[in-house]
Design an enzyme around this catalytic site. Sequence first.
Site, short mmCIF file in Angstrom:
data_model
loop_
_atom_site.label_atom_id
_atom_site.label_comp_id
_atom_site.label_asym_id
_atom_site.label_seq_id
_atom_site.Cartn_x
_atom_site.Cartn_y
_atom_site.Cartn_z
N ASN A 132 0.82 -1.21 0.00
CA ASN A 132 0.00 0.00 0.00
C ASN A 132 0.86 1.26 0.00
O ASN A 132 1.96 1.27 0.55
CB ASN A 132 -0.93 0.02 1.21
CG ASN A 132 -2.06 -1.00 1.07
OD1 ASN A 132 -2.13 -1.73 0.09
ND2 ASN A 132 -2.93 -1.05 2.06
N ILE A 133 0.34 2.31 -0.56
CA ILE A 133 1.11 3.54 -0.71
C ILE A 133 1.54 4.12 0.64
O ILE A 133 2.59 4.77 0.75
CB ILE A 133 0.31 4.59 -1.52
CG1 ILE A 133 1.23 5.75 -1.94
CG2 ILE A 133 -0.90 5.08 -0.72
CD1 ILE A 133 0.58 6.68 -2.94
N LYS A 134 0.77 3.87 1.70
CA LYS A 134 1.13 4.39 3.02
C LYS A 134 2.45 3.82 3.51
O LYS A 134 3.20 4.49 4.23
CB LYS A 134 0.02 4.07 4.03
CG LYS A 134 -1.26 4.83 3.80
CD LYS A 134 -2.26 4.57 4.91
CE LYS A 134 -2.71 3.12 4.91
NZ LYS A 134 -3.76 2.86 5.93
N GLY A 135 2.74 2.58 3.15
CA GLY A 135 4.03 2.00 3.46
C GLY A 135 4.24 1.65 4.92
O GLY A 135 3.30 1.40 5.67
N GLU A 145 8.67 4.72 5.01
CA GLU A 145 8.88 4.52 3.58
C GLU A 145 7.55 4.30 2.88
O GLU A 145 6.66 3.63 3.41
CB GLU A 145 9.79 3.31 3.33
CG GLU A 145 11.21 3.47 3.81
CD GLU A 145 12.08 2.30 3.38
OE1 GLU A 145 11.60 1.47 2.58
OE2 GLU A 145 13.23 2.22 3.85
#
Length: 252
Positions: A124-127, A131
């Site tokens: 997921n973009i949240k990481g 990161e």
Amino acid sequence: MSIIRPYGDTTGDGMVQMSFTLPIPHDKRAEGAAIQLANKMGMDPALVVHAKAMGPDFTFFVVYGPVNHLVDTSKVEVIERDYPLLSPKDANLAIRKGLRRRLTVVGACIGTDAHTVGIDAIMNIKGFAGEKGLEYYRELKVVNLGAQVAVPELVRRAKAEKADAILVSQVVTQREAHVLNTKEMSAAFREAYSEETRPVLVAGGPRFTEAMAGELGVDRVFGRGTTPGEVASYLVDALVTRRKHAPVRRTA
């Protein structure tokens, strides 16, 4: 210094704290059993610093005491990272130059495992750990199938998406479920693909170690604390850098 002992209150005192559960009701005999077990494990004398009943038939213990064992750090064997860590910008550039297309990654929690925290932290973009996840990388096409994905469905989606890499996360470890599920997955992909066309297989989870890759039949294993950048850098190394320098395979 290559020979070391555990540190508790003072250097070299060998003090260790450990916890375990015994299938016995909580009473004085149970605490004696915990001390006996600790003694047999090399902790002598052992002190029960915490004991708590876990229902009517089990007791959880924390014991503390010195051990006589020494550790020779010169004989410790570990698997070091054998690829460079890349920033998202550098990873995108390498994929764009090396593949001239987006790199497709399909991820899932397979079997009955419903814990998506690991696969989501990577994809997921949240990481995770400051990161960004793989969805942040412009040159990666990320397909996260979520939890409780059957192995045949994972293979089917991998073929439909023309996956370059498969990421499998396993958190549930009861009765070695994480090992059995991953072995089933790797066997299914090796049956469905030729060795030349098979996607890179990556397994991850808190109870995996890097040394288990051969046992599991996968190309790489990531354990606890792995960050999205480490996974992205490995994929670039395996699918772009190494393949670019590998000899071309020819069929008869």
